[in-house]
Enzyme design. Structure first.
Site, mmCIF file in Angstrom:
data_model
loop_
_atom_site.group_PDB
_atom_site.id
_atom_site.type_symbol
_atom_site.label_atom_id
_atom_site.label_comp_id
_atom_site.label_asym_id
_atom_site.label_seq_id
_atom_site.Cartn_x
_atom_site.Cartn_y
_atom_site.Cartn_z
ATOM 1 N N LYS A 115 -40.420 -53.640 -40.276
ATOM 2 C CA LYS A 115 -39.011 -53.358 -40.566
ATOM 3 C C LYS A 115 -38.505 -52.161 -39.770
ATOM 4 O O LYS A 115 -37.338 -52.128 -39.375
ATOM 5 C CB LYS A 115 -38.802 -53.136 -42.068
ATOM 6 C CG LYS A 115 -38.992 -54.408 -42.866
ATOM 7 C CD LYS A 115 -38.104 -54.485 -44.083
ATOM 8 C CE LYS A 115 -38.240 -55.858 -44.741
ATOM 9 N NZ LYS A 115 -37.594 -55.965 -46.026
ATOM 10 N N LYS A 197 -42.823 -68.981 -40.328
ATOM 11 C CA LYS A 197 -42.405 -69.353 -41.688
ATOM 12 C C LYS A 197 -40.876 -69.474 -41.786
ATOM 13 O O LYS A 197 -40.140 -68.812 -41.053
ATOM 14 C CB LYS A 197 -42.950 -68.369 -42.732
ATOM 15 C CG LYS A 197 -42.205 -67.073 -42.854
ATOM 16 C CD LYS A 197 -42.549 -66.381 -44.178
ATOM 17 C CE LYS A 197 -41.599 -65.206 -44.385
ATOM 18 N NZ LYS A 197 -41.606 -64.634 -45.692
ATOM 19 N N LYS A 200 -35.198 -66.393 -44.680
ATOM 20 C CA LYS A 200 -33.743 -66.316 -44.872
ATOM 21 C C LYS A 200 -33.069 -65.461 -43.797
ATOM 22 O O LYS A 200 -31.873 -65.543 -43.620
ATOM 23 C CB LYS A 200 -33.380 -65.860 -46.283
ATOM 24 C CG LYS A 200 -34.021 -64.612 -46.828
ATOM 25 C CD LYS A 200 -33.499 -64.393 -48.250
ATOM 26 C CE LYS A 200 -34.527 -63.845 -49.212
ATOM 27 N NZ LYS A 200 -34.913 -62.459 -49.002
HETATM 28 P P1 ATP Z 1 -36.765 -62.197 -45.125
HETATM 29 O O1 ATP Z 1 -36.401 -63.300 -44.178
HETATM 30 O O2 ATP Z 1 -35.623 -61.293 -45.458
HETATM 31 O O3 ATP Z 1 -38.050 -61.511 -44.782
HETATM 32 P P2 ATP Z 1 -37.937 -64.064 -46.905
HETATM 33 O O4 ATP Z 1 -37.204 -65.361 -46.833
HETATM 34 O O5 ATP Z 1 -39.224 -63.968 -46.167
HETATM 35 O O6 ATP Z 1 -36.990 -62.894 -46.508
HETATM 36 P P3 ATP Z 1 -38.625 -62.535 -49.290
HETATM 37 O O7 ATP Z 1 -37.454 -61.939 -49.989
HETATM 38 O O8 ATP Z 1 -39.492 -61.626 -48.487
HETATM 39 O O9 ATP Z 1 -38.162 -63.805 -48.439
HETATM 40 O O10 ATP Z 1 -39.530 -63.262 -50.341
HETATM 41 C C1 ATP Z 1 -39.154 -63.747 -51.589
HETATM 42 C C2 ATP Z 1 -40.285 -64.615 -52.095
HETATM 43 O O11 ATP Z 1 -40.286 -65.893 -51.429
HETATM 44 C C3 ATP Z 1 -41.665 -64.014 -51.863
HETATM 45 O O12 ATP Z 1 -42.461 -64.233 -53.008
HETATM 46 C C4 ATP Z 1 -42.196 -64.784 -50.670
HETATM 47 O O13 ATP Z 1 -43.601 -64.848 -50.651
HETATM 48 C C5 ATP Z 1 -41.556 -66.165 -50.861
HETATM 49 N N1 ATP Z 1 -41.337 -66.851 -49.580
HETATM 50 C C6 ATP Z 1 -40.515 -66.443 -48.582
HETATM 51 N N2 ATP Z 1 -40.525 -67.308 -47.559
HETATM 52 C C7 ATP Z 1 -41.376 -68.309 -47.900
HETATM 53 C C8 ATP Z 1 -41.821 -69.527 -47.244
HETATM 54 N N3 ATP Z 1 -41.367 -69.877 -46.048
HETATM 55 N N4 ATP Z 1 -42.680 -70.330 -47.891
HETATM 56 C C9 ATP Z 1 -43.140 -69.988 -49.112
HETATM 57 N N5 ATP Z 1 -42.768 -68.867 -49.776
HETATM 58 C C10 ATP Z 1 -41.900 -68.026 -49.196
#
Ligand code: ATP
Ligand code: LTN
Length: 334
Positions: A115, A197, A200
């Site tokens: 970050k 992965k 968002k």
């Molecule tokens: P960012 O893109 O802002 O890093 P993110 O989409 O990775 O966000 P987080 O807010 O970090 O999401 O995670 C929220 C929850 O969703 C966490 O428990 C994370 O492990 C889960 N998660 C996020 N992306 C995935 C994915 N592609 N598949 C499965 N679980 C996910």
């Protein structure tokens, strides 16, 4: 323990719009666990401001996220669904735990490094001590179990180290939490780059299915999903695109990869992509409908927010007072 149930804590940040990855990888697991544990599900807005936010936008997203927890099926009467910022104990405990965390430990956190690189113009100390706030979230409720994705494991290990360090000095104050990693296959990949992965914060909107995408958009995104040239629906390491679509299909239908391979034996990618899209639409549709209904009912959501903040405060204060006493703060005069 609360009554005879073990305690679960988890949270999500209200940054960005939730994706199918967040739903299948996190929210859906939360639903499955909610009968077994006494659950606290927080919208962690204190964490969100480690990155600069637009205030009106943050407020709106936080409310949408809280509403979405309920729309996804979490019962707010049974599960404590609340805003982190409504319980001041999080910040108070985080301060105390900061004094029990070494800079050497925080220097090793990979999320901070990532970050900091991404927001080079705003490497604030909140971003640096983010994991300590996360430890405070968990320890404040004496959580036994914390469902998190693999990316958060390092933070959970740190939480355990802080809890054990504190307990070694002051006696048994904190429950040392265990991670709950969801089932394999719960990592949903990008539709455009299936080795990355689904996230968002991805800039390419075609890479992610957002929970609020309408059926046409969902079908269109699946039609455009990157696949491979083998032209058969097979679950293999060499076909990450198809493998990801099979994972999504299985997560939405409850079928196994073997059943899916059989179902689409001899059929083309077009048919399969269509079926995956439809399975996702049918999973998301009821969530979207409940979200729309709940969003209209301001009084109901406001009631949940108030009631659950009180419940969370009650448990948080219990731990906080114990900790304050242990470290030597003077007793409150009543
Ligand atoms: P960012 O893109 O802002 O890093 P993110 O989409 O990775 O966000 P987080 O807010 O970090 O999401 O995670 C929220 C929850 O969703 C966490 O428990 C994370 O492990 C889960 N998660 C996020 N992306 C995935 C994915 N592609 N598949 C499965 N679980 C996910
Ligand atoms: N850091 C987590 C969100 C989070 C969390 C928590 C998860 C904050 N506090 C406590 C579990 C328990 C994330 O970014 N996904």
């Amino acid at each position: 323990m609360i009554g005879d149930q073990k305690i679960l804590f988890s949270g999500m940040q209200a940054t960005g719009t939730l994706t199918l990855g967040n739903y299948l990888g996190a929210l859906k697991n939360w639903l499955e666990l909610s009968d077994e544990y006494e659950c606290f599900y927080s919208v962690v807005d204190l964490h969100s401001i480690t990155v600069r936010q637009d205030p009106a936008e943050l407020r709106k997203r936080a409310r949408n996220l809280l509403t979405l927890y309920i729309a996804a099926g979490l019962d707010p009467k049974k599960n404590c669904i609340y805003y982190q910022s409504h319980v001041s104990g999080h910040a108070e405990l985080a301060w105390i735990l900061n004094c029990f965390t070494y800079m050497g430990e925080l220097n090793r956190m990979t999320q901070f490094k990532d970050k900091a690189a991404k927001h080079a113009d705003n490497i604030n100390s909140g971003l640096y001590t983010y994991p300590v706030l996360m430890a405070a979230d968990i320890l404040l409720y004496q959580a036994d179990v914390v469902p998190v994705g693999k990316d958060q494991m390092q933070h959970l290990e740190l939480t355990r180290d802080i809890a054990q360090r504190f307990n070694a000095i002051y006696g048994d104050v904190f429950t040392v939490p265990e991670a709950y990693l969801g089932k394999v296959g719960a990592k949903i990949m990008s539709l455009q780059e299936p080795t990355k992965k689904m996230s968002k914060s991805d800039e390419n909107a075609n890479a992610s299915i957002y929970l609020m995408d309408d059926p046409d958009t969902i079908i269109r995104k699946f039609k455009r999903a990157v696949t491979d040239s083998e032209a058969c629906v097979r679950y293999s390491e060499n076909q990450p695109g198809i493998r990801n679509l099979i994972d999504i299909y299985c997560a939405c239908t409850g079928k196994t990869p073997e059943e899916t391979e059989k179902e689409f034996d001899g059929k083309g990618y077009g048919d399969f992509k269509m079926a995956v899209g439809e399975s996702v639409v049918s999973v998301l549709k009821p969530v979207q409908e409940r979200f729309a209904d709940l969003s209209k009912d301001k009084a109901y959501i406001d009631g949940i927010i108030k009631e659950n903040a009180e419940k969370a405060n009650y448990y948080a204060t219990k731990t906080l007072r114990k900790v304050q006493k242990k470290v030597g703060f003077p007793e409150r005069i009543r």
